[in-house]
Write a protein that holds these residues in place. Structure first.
Motif, PDB file in Angstrom:
ATOM      1  N   UNK A 215       0.925  -1.519  -0.076  1.00 45.38           N
ATOM      2  CA  UNK A 215       0.395  -0.455   0.149  1.00 45.38           C
ATOM      3  C   UNK A 215       0.735   1.100   0.032  1.00 45.38           C
ATOM      4  N   UNK A 216       1.524   1.314   0.499  1.00 47.36           N
ATOM      5  CA  UNK A 216       3.195   2.573   0.741  1.00 47.36           C
ATOM      6  C   UNK A 216       3.470   3.031  -1.116  1.00 47.36           C
ATOM      7  N   UNK A 217       3.696   1.355  -2.163  1.00 42.77           N
ATOM      8  CA  UNK A 217       3.693   2.341  -2.994  1.00 42.77           C
ATOM      9  C   UNK A 217       2.670   3.078  -3.985  1.00 42.77           C
ATOM     10  N   UNK A 218       1.789   2.980  -3.062  1.00 44.92           N
ATOM     11  CA  UNK A 218       0.304   3.873  -3.656  1.00 44.92           C
ATOM     12  C   UNK A 218       0.012   5.195  -3.400  1.00 44.92           C
ATOM     13  N   UNK A 219       1.227   5.412  -1.697  1.00 50.25           N
ATOM     14  CA  UNK A 219       1.609   6.691  -1.344  1.00 50.25           C
ATOM     15  C   UNK A 219       2.285   7.531  -1.787  1.00 50.25           C
ATOM     16  N   UNK A 220       2.427   9.352  -2.377  1.00 46.96           N
ATOM     17  CA  UNK A 220       3.248   9.879  -1.849  1.00 46.96           C
ATOM     18  C   UNK A 220       3.925  10.015  -0.077  1.00 46.96           C
ATOM     19  N   UNK A 221       3.193  10.181   0.395  1.00 42.28           N
ATOM     20  CA  UNK A 221       3.437  10.777   2.167  1.00 42.28           C
ATOM     21  C   UNK A 221       2.715   9.905   2.402  1.00 42.28           C
ATOM     22  N   UNK A 222       3.443   9.301   4.268  1.00 51.39           N
ATOM     23  CA  UNK A 222       3.398   8.705   5.038  1.00 51.39           C
ATOM     24  C   UNK A 222       2.911   9.820   6.305  1.00 51.39           C
ATOM     25  N   UNK A 223       0.994  10.160   6.788  1.00 49.18           N
ATOM     26  CA  UNK A 223       1.027  11.516   7.651  1.00 49.18           C
ATOM     27  C   UNK A 223       0.694  10.296   9.092  1.00 49.18           C
ATOM     28  N   UNK A 224       1.064  10.439  10.490  1.00 46.22           N
ATOM     29  CA  UNK A 224       0.724  10.624  11.171  1.00 46.22           C
ATOM     30  C   UNK A 224       0.289  11.395  12.373  1.00 46.22           C
ATOM     31  N   UNK A 242       9.643   9.363  16.656  1.00 50.16           N
ATOM     32  CA  UNK A 242      10.998   8.239  16.431  1.00 50.16           C
ATOM     33  C   UNK A 242      11.186   6.632  15.829  1.00 50.16           C
ATOM     34  N   UNK A 243      10.341   6.399  17.243  1.00 45.19           N
ATOM     35  CA  UNK A 243      10.105   4.805  17.878  1.00 45.19           C
ATOM     36  C   UNK A 243       9.317   4.792  16.328  1.00 45.19           C
ATOM     37  N   UNK A 244       8.440   5.057  15.667  1.00 41.71           N
ATOM     38  CA  UNK A 244       7.265   4.705  14.876  1.00 41.71           C
ATOM     39  C   UNK A 244       7.628   4.473  14.029  1.00 41.71           C
ATOM     40  N   UNK A 245       8.996   5.616  12.775  1.00 37.87           N
ATOM     41  CA  UNK A 245       9.643   5.959  12.082  1.00 37.87           C
ATOM     42  C   UNK A 245      10.685   4.261  11.937  1.00 37.87           C
ATOM     43  N   UNK A 246      10.887   4.018  13.039  1.00 43.40           N
ATOM     44  CA  UNK A 246      11.856   2.364  13.005  1.00 43.40           C
ATOM     45  C   UNK A 246      11.212   1.464  12.476  1.00 43.40           C
ATOM     46  N   UNK A 253       9.168   0.477   4.886  1.00 44.56           N
ATOM     47  CA  UNK A 253       8.201   1.944   4.162  1.00 44.56           C
ATOM     48  C   UNK A 253       8.829   2.881   4.375  1.00 44.56           C
ATOM     49  N   UNK A 254       9.499   3.805   3.876  1.00 47.09           N
ATOM     50  CA  UNK A 254      10.793   4.315   3.478  1.00 47.09           C
ATOM     51  C   UNK A 254      10.381   5.830   2.763  1.00 47.09           C
ATOM     52  N   UNK A 255       9.116   6.616   3.253  1.00 47.80           N
ATOM     53  CA  UNK A 255       8.586   8.010   2.499  1.00 47.80           C
ATOM     54  C   UNK A 255       8.305   8.630   3.303  1.00 47.80           C
ATOM     55  N   UNK A 256       8.257  10.032   2.691  1.00 49.18           N
ATOM     56  CA  UNK A 256       8.112  10.979   3.643  1.00 49.18           C
ATOM     57  C   UNK A 256       6.949  11.532   3.904  1.00 49.18           C
ATOM     58  N   UNK A 257       7.464  11.880   5.702  1.00 51.10           N
ATOM     59  CA  UNK A 257       6.520  11.905   6.544  1.00 51.10           C
ATOM     60  C   UNK A 257       5.873  12.754   7.125  1.00 51.10           C
ATOM     61  N   UNK A 258       4.672  13.512   6.954  1.00 48.18           N
ATOM     62  CA  UNK A 258       4.389  14.964   7.760  1.00 48.18           C
ATOM     63  C   UNK A 258       3.274  14.928   8.851  1.00 48.18           C
ATOM     64  N   UNK A 259       3.727  15.407  10.053  1.00 47.72           N
ATOM     65  CA  UNK A 259       2.782  15.353  11.093  1.00 47.72           C
ATOM     66  C   UNK A 259       1.728  16.518  10.947  1.00 47.72           C
ATOM     67  N   UNK A 260      -0.040  15.527  10.709  1.00 52.10           N
ATOM     68  CA  UNK A 260      -0.813  15.774  10.276  1.00 52.10           C
ATOM     69  C   UNK A 260      -2.028  16.677  11.112  1.00 52.10           C
ATOM     70  N   UNK A 261      -1.458  16.615  12.459  1.00 51.14           N
ATOM     71  CA  UNK A 261      -2.052  17.098  13.823  1.00 51.14           C
ATOM     72  C   UNK A 261      -1.163  16.530  14.724  1.00 51.14           C
ATOM     73  N   UNK A 262      -1.270  18.110  15.272  1.00 51.88           N
ATOM     74  CA  UNK A 262      -0.420  17.513  17.057  1.00 51.88           C
ATOM     75  C   UNK A 262      -0.819  19.005  17.284  1.00 51.88           C
TER      76      UNK A 262
END
Length: 414
Positions: A215-224, A242-246, A253-262
């Motif tokens: 599924x990661x191949x269908x997206x350009x960005x991971x959002x957390x 950092x833990x979730x990225x690991x 899964x190595x995609x650009x990541x956006x912090x979608x809400x904080x």
């Protein structure tokens, strides 16, 4: 909430002096590549109406709280109402903010459980989903970024399976790329990561394959959504990230990541916040959040929200829309980091955090001590000091300064 009050930047008590050679030793900064450029679109916000925009600079506009879900765009089968979405996109673009739509949720007439009171949280008809997503992409092209669904790993937003969400992701991605072009950004569903069950669901989702592709191949960005626990801090959010990225890297899964809400003080289940934060705490959390998001190599960070939200603790504005001190500190940290090459952050054994960034020939170091009070010696080439309220001290040269939970920035020639 405490009244906003001025403070002296340099009230130095007789504390133990921690002498940092160019901050945590020259080796730390020599090893930093200063490779991550902090661009204007890093600075994101949520707002409920972009036609009445924030009074601070914004590079990325999250449209989640504007009411432009599928259920409002397609109020009846096959009939699209673009009025609200067009107004929001135009308004965001007018302030040079890249807008992002949240494509879900399911209209009742397309739901696999239409008689359920939670019909909008169940799997929609895939053909209807493709047509709707394709229509949005055909109309707006790359003017919009396209996020699939809101927080599907919590039951308030999704009662389907990770497999079904992967199917929606793949179908949407194909429709978006076909109608908006290959440069359109497809953003994965925003996933909270503070609970073990939420992270487990997220990993299960990213392990799904659709049409022979993960599924990661269908997206350009991971959002957390890296909310910490109710009493958590920006440093806790950083560690979660950092833990979730690991975990993602472990499954490839190595995609650009956006912090979608904080934000902070979140109880969960959309319940009101129970803890009060002082004004100084609120301001410090904003500065620390954006600095640590850069350290975690988030390409964007969306603060929730410009308008008051009852289930988060730190508001940028009051109920009348007047900006509050956290908005001031948002502008301050943006002035420190925007346009810089960001080198990263490190934590000393004493508990002191130091982040570094370079802009031209100037090195900017941001210091804070979340739990204690430390006095540091600044570099001999220091040019100025600034605090989280934007107060500036232009006296040059080395000196001892007090550092506590409120970040300060020291600019120097090296």
């Amino acid at each position: 909430m405490q009244a906003h009050r001025p403070r002296s930047l340099l009230r130095i008590p007789a504390l133990l002096v921690l002498t940092l050679t160019l901050a945590l030793g020259s080796g730390f900064f020599a090893s930093c590549a200063f490779a991550q450029k902090i661009r204007p679109d890093f600075w994101g916000l949520h707002d409920n109406d972009w036609t009445n925009p924030p009074t601070v600079p914004v590079g990325s506009a999250n449209l989640t709280t504007t009411g432009v879900f599928w259920t409002s765009i397609e109020p009846t089968k096959g009939n699209y109402d673009w009025t609200l979405l067009t107004a929001q996109v135009n308004a965001a673009e007018a302030i040079h903010a890249q807008p992002m739509i949240l494509l879900g949720r399911t209209p009742q007439f397309y739901s696999s459980r239409p008689v359920s009171p939670d019909y909008n949280k169940y799997m929609p008809d895939l053909g209807a989903w493709r047509r709707y997503v394709g229509a949005v992409a055909a109309k707006f092209g790359t003017r919009l970024d396209y996020q699939i669904w809101p927080e599907p790993n919590i039951p308030q937003n999704w009662l389907g399976t990770p497999r079904e969400m992967a199917q929606l992701t793949a179908a949407a991605s194909k429709a978006i790329k076909a109608k908006a072009g290959k440069n359109a950004k497809v953003v994965a569903p925003a996933l909270p990561i503070r609970l073990k069950g939420e992270r487990k669901w997220a990993i299960k989702y990213y392990k799904q394959s659709v049409g022979g592709k993960r599924v990661a191949q269908y997206v350009d960005v991971v959002a957390i959504d890296p909310y910490p626990m109710e009493d958590g801090t920006p440093e806790d959010s950083y560690q979660l990230t950092q833990s979730f990225k690991k975990q993602l890297a472990h499954i490839g899964v190595r995609k650009p990541i956006w912090s979608n809400e904080i934000n902070y003080g979140v109880v969960g289940g959309y319940r009101p916040v129970t803890r009060d934060y002082s004004v100084d705490e609120q301001q410090s959390y904003v500065v620390r959040t954006y600095a640590l998001s850069a350290a975690a190599r988030m390409q964007r960070t969306y603060w929730l929200a410009w308008i008051p939200v009852p289930d988060v603790a730190i508001d940028m504005t009051d109920s009348d829309g007047q900006s509050l001190p956290p908005a001031e500190s948002y502008e301050v940290v943006r002035s420190w980091l925007n346009g810089t090459q960001f080198g990263g952050c490190a934590k000393a054994k004493s508990g002191l955090w130091v982040c570094s960034a370079r802009k031209g020939t100037e090195i900017r170091r941001i210091y804070w001590d979340p739990k204690g009070k430390t006095t540091i010696k600044t570099p001999g080439t220091s040019l100025r000091l600034e605090d989280q309220e934007g107060d500036i001290d232009n006296r040059a040269g080395s000196r001892r300064i007090r550092v506590d939970f409120r970040p300060i920035m020291v600019a120097s020639r090296r």
